[in-house]
Design a protein around this motif. Structure first.
Motif, PDB file in Angstrom:
ATOM      1  N   PRO A 154       0.825  -1.209   0.000  1.00  0.00           N
ATOM      2  CA  PRO A 154       0.000   0.000   0.000  1.00  0.00           C
ATOM      3  C   PRO A 154       0.858   1.258   0.000  1.00  0.00           C
ATOM      4  O   PRO A 154       1.789   1.383   0.781  1.00  0.00           O
ATOM      5  N   SER A 155       0.499   2.193  -0.854  1.00  0.00           N
ATOM      6  CA  SER A 155       1.147   3.502  -0.902  1.00  0.00           C
ATOM      7  C   SER A 155       0.182   4.434  -1.616  1.00  0.00           C
ATOM      8  O   SER A 155       0.102   4.419  -2.841  1.00  0.00           O
ATOM      9  N   ASN A 156      -0.531   5.243  -0.828  1.00  0.00           N
ATOM     10  CA  ASN A 156      -1.606   6.022  -1.424  1.00  0.00           C
ATOM     11  C   ASN A 156      -2.008   7.141  -0.465  1.00  0.00           C
ATOM     12  O   ASN A 156      -1.479   7.260   0.640  1.00  0.00           O
ATOM     13  N   ILE A 157      -2.945   7.940  -0.912  1.00  0.00           N
ATOM     14  CA  ILE A 157      -3.584   8.937  -0.050  1.00  0.00           C
ATOM     15  C   ILE A 157      -4.841   8.295   0.526  1.00  0.00           C
ATOM     16  O   ILE A 157      -5.654   7.735  -0.213  1.00  0.00           O
ATOM     17  N   TYR A 158      -4.986   8.395   1.835  1.00  0.00           N
ATOM     18  CA  TYR A 158      -6.102   7.745   2.515  1.00  0.00           C
ATOM     19  C   TYR A 158      -6.896   8.782   3.317  1.00  0.00           C
ATOM     20  O   TYR A 158      -6.325   9.758   3.823  1.00  0.00           O
TER      21      TYR A 158
END
Length: 399
Positions: free
Chosen positions: A237-241
């Motif tokens: 996972p590598s994202n804007i949350y």
């Protein structure tokens, strides 16, 4: 006047460029201690003096930054007497920096061969859209076109929309940065040989250099990268949350870090789930994994998420804007923002000099000066021109 402290003290740059790519390279060299003499057209100057969304008391807010640490003179390069002044400046210069369309300096009789005959140690830094050679070299080449040709624009934005842009002049800045790196490499070569050379930095190539495995991905696998918005495909996972009061970035795509994030979520079993066990598996189930993380993160505030991730050693951060930077204690501790006195506007906050050097740190000595404010001093004190000659040049519209 504040003295230069950087490692390039004693080196002189003649900057002929306008707008951003050339002047940003000059800013980098000036930040590191070089003496930068910026040449602008009489009466109009660099268009950057007026650029920017915000004006303060009629002043543009870009030029005080990109023009910092420079002395500013006006010379009409289209006139023979103006070209002669540049040749006089080149005699004792280390670098000549320009970002005109290729062929322009040649038209003015300021080509490298002519200038190198005057000063064989001269390093000419040339920044352009397409480079100095090749079929596209004579074309006008703005950063936006270079970003597109270099592959950067195509992968920016959401997949269901036209390509986006970075929100900054990234192509100009990258080409300028590569130009500065090339200039310093050429300087090292000069230390060894005593000879200068040409540094040829193209905007499209500077963007292309950032494109990672784009070419071999296609060559070996027929894979073409597409726009994916806030994440990279197969990197999870590598994202804007979402948080309950905003949003954060969480980056936990490494196996060990993902395991720590699963523990932070109170779902340690997810780390051993076959869908998420390995980097490849998480990439295959990226959307599903992002959904699980979003369901967890949305129940917490930004501050709670930051604290929880920090406790578990998971990289997590806020999405910063200018007010966040000005208020952030880390920016303050690192002195990432400096205030420099502007003669008309007072204290002027701007990015500091980067990177930081432990023994010879660069510094910001003054903001971008008024148009032509150093013309007479440079011609008189540096070149030894007489008052009569300076008066003639001014009357003739050369300066």
């Amino acid at each position: 006047m504040t003295e230069a402290t950087g490692p390039l003290q004693g080196l002189r740059v003649i900057e002929l460029g306008v707008l951003l790519a050339g002047p940003f390279c000059g800013q980098i060299l000036g930040d590191l201690g070089a003496e930068v003499i910026k040449v602008e057209p009489p009466g109009q100057g660099d268009p950057l003096r007026q650029w920017g969304t915000v004006k303060k008391d009629g002043h543009g807010l870009w030029f005080p930054i990109v023009g910092r640490n420079k002395t500013c003179v006006t010379i009409d390069l289209r006139q023979a007497e103006g070209q002669a002044i540049v040749k006089d400046l080149v005699r004792e210069a280390d670098f000549l920096l320009e970002n005109f369309r290729p062929g322009t300096l040649e038209k003015w009789g300021l080509d490298y061969e002519t200038l190198a005959a005057i000063n064989p140690r001269l390093i000419m830094i040339r920044v352009s859209g397409y480079g100095q050679t090749g079929p596209n070299s004579p074309k006008a080449g703005y950063a936006s076109v270079g970003e597109a040709m270099g592959g950067m624009r195509y992968v920016m934005g959401e997949p269901d929309r036209m390509p986006s842009r970075a929100g900054i002049s990234i192509g100009d800045s990258l080409a300028a940065t590569y130009a500065a790196i090339g200039a310093l490499a050429a300087l090292e070569h000069r230390h060894r040989t005593g000879k200068g050379q040409i540094v040829d930095s193209a905007i499209y190539e500077a963007c292309f250099a950032m494109m990672e495995s784009l070419i071999p991905d296609y060559h070996f696998g027929g894979y073409i990268r597409e726009r994916t918005g806030s994440f990279l495909p197969k990197i999870a996972p590598s994202n804007i949350y979402p948080a309950s009061d905003g949003m954060v970035i969480i980056a936990a795509n490494q196996d060990t870090v993902w395991r720590r994030l699963a523990e932070a979520m109170g779902r340690a079993e997810l780390a051993d789930d076959p869908r998420f066990l390995t980097h490849v598996a998480r990439g295959e189930h990226q959307g599903e994994l992002d959904g699980l993380i979003s369901a967890w993160s949305s129940q917490m505030t930004i501050a709670e998420l930051e604290a929880c991730c920090e406790d578990h050693g998971v990289p997590c951060g806020r999405i910063y804007r200018a007010p966040d930077m000005l208020a952030d204690p880390h920016f303050a501790a690192r002195q990432a923002i400096v205030e420099v006195d502007h003669p008309q506007l007072g204290p002027f906050p701007m990015p500091a000099v980067f990177p930081k050097l432990s023994a010879t740190p660069g510094n910001v000595r003054w903001t971008g000066p008024e148009l032509g404010s150093h013309t007479e001093a440079v011609l008189r004190d540096l070149l030894g021109y007489s008052p009569d000659k300076i008066a003639h040049l001014r009357t003739s519209g050369v300066i």
